[in-house]
Scaffold this motif. Structure first.
Motif, PDB file in Angstrom:
ATOM      1  N   LEU A  94      52.118 -14.137   7.735  1.00 37.17           N
ATOM      2  CA  LEU A  94      52.250 -13.586   6.390  1.00 37.17           C
ATOM      3  C   LEU A  94      52.859 -14.629   5.461  1.00 37.17           C
ATOM      4  O   LEU A  94      53.391 -15.643   5.914  1.00 37.17           O
ATOM      5  N   ASP A 119      47.242 -11.528   5.594  1.00 38.76           N
ATOM      6  CA  ASP A 119      47.831 -12.801   6.006  1.00 38.76           C
ATOM      7  C   ASP A 119      47.960 -13.768   4.835  1.00 38.76           C
ATOM      8  O   ASP A 119      47.606 -13.451   3.699  1.00 38.76           O
ATOM      9  N   LYS A 120      48.478 -14.950   5.137  1.00 36.91           N
ATOM     10  CA  LYS A 120      48.731 -15.987   4.146  1.00 36.91           C
ATOM     11  C   LYS A 120      47.493 -16.385   3.358  1.00 36.91           C
ATOM     12  O   LYS A 120      47.575 -16.778   2.208  1.00 36.91           O
ATOM     13  N   ASP A 130      57.320 -15.558   1.532  1.00 34.91           N
ATOM     14  CA  ASP A 130      58.203 -14.738   0.702  1.00 34.91           C
ATOM     15  C   ASP A 130      58.085 -13.240   1.007  1.00 34.91           C
ATOM     16  O   ASP A 130      58.579 -12.410   0.256  1.00 34.91           O
ATOM     17  N   THR A 131      57.458 -12.891   2.133  1.00 35.27           N
ATOM     18  CA  THR A 131      57.328 -11.491   2.524  1.00 35.27           C
ATOM     19  C   THR A 131      58.708 -10.888   2.780  1.00 35.27           C
ATOM     20  O   THR A 131      59.534 -11.483   3.472  1.00 35.27           O
ATOM     21  N   ASP A 132      58.951  -9.724   2.203  1.00 37.92           N
ATOM     22  CA  ASP A 132      60.225  -9.031   2.378  1.00 37.92           C
ATOM     23  C   ASP A 132      60.226  -8.332   3.733  1.00 37.92           C
ATOM     24  O   ASP A 132      59.439  -7.414   3.958  1.00 37.92           O
ATOM     25  N   LEU A 142      47.713  -5.320   7.372  1.00 36.76           N
ATOM     26  CA  LEU A 142      48.530  -6.457   6.950  1.00 36.76           C
ATOM     27  C   LEU A 142      47.609  -7.486   6.308  1.00 36.76           C
ATOM     28  O   LEU A 142      46.453  -7.616   6.708  1.00 36.76           O
ATOM     29  N   LEU A 173      58.304  -4.824   4.927  1.00 36.14           N
ATOM     30  CA  LEU A 173      57.332  -4.875   6.023  1.00 36.14           C
ATOM     31  C   LEU A 173      57.684  -3.841   7.092  1.00 36.14           C
ATOM     32  O   LEU A 173      56.815  -3.101   7.567  1.00 36.14           O
TER      33      LEU A 173
END
Length: 77
Positions: A18, A46-47, A21-23, A44, A27
């Motif tokens: 991910l 992904d990047k 900066d994913t919280d 989800l 999540l």
């Protein structure tokens, strides 16, 4: 952030990278809400913007970690 998902009756894990900066708390809440529903898919992104969906009934475990190769030992590609 790296997420590894174990799926029942499948020997391999699903690995999703991910955005950095994913919280993590958001999540976890998303995962908990999907599991509490008891059916459907956990989605989800992904990047690279690809969407990954896993049937909630098939979830064995979810491992949430930080991105990077910190602590990895051995050969990698």
């Amino acid at each position: 952030m790296d997420v590894r998902i174990g799926v029942t009756q499948t020997p391999r894990e699903i690995e999703v990278e991910l955005a950095d900066d994913t919280d993590p708390d958001a999540l976890k809440k998303t995962i908990e809400d999907a599991v509490a529903g008891g059916h459907g898919l956990l989605w989800l992104v992904d990047k690279k913007g690809r969407q990954v969906g896993v049937q909630v009934e098939k979830l064995a475990y979810i491992d949430i970690g930080s991105s990077g190769d910190k602590g990895r030992i051995g050969f990698g590609g």
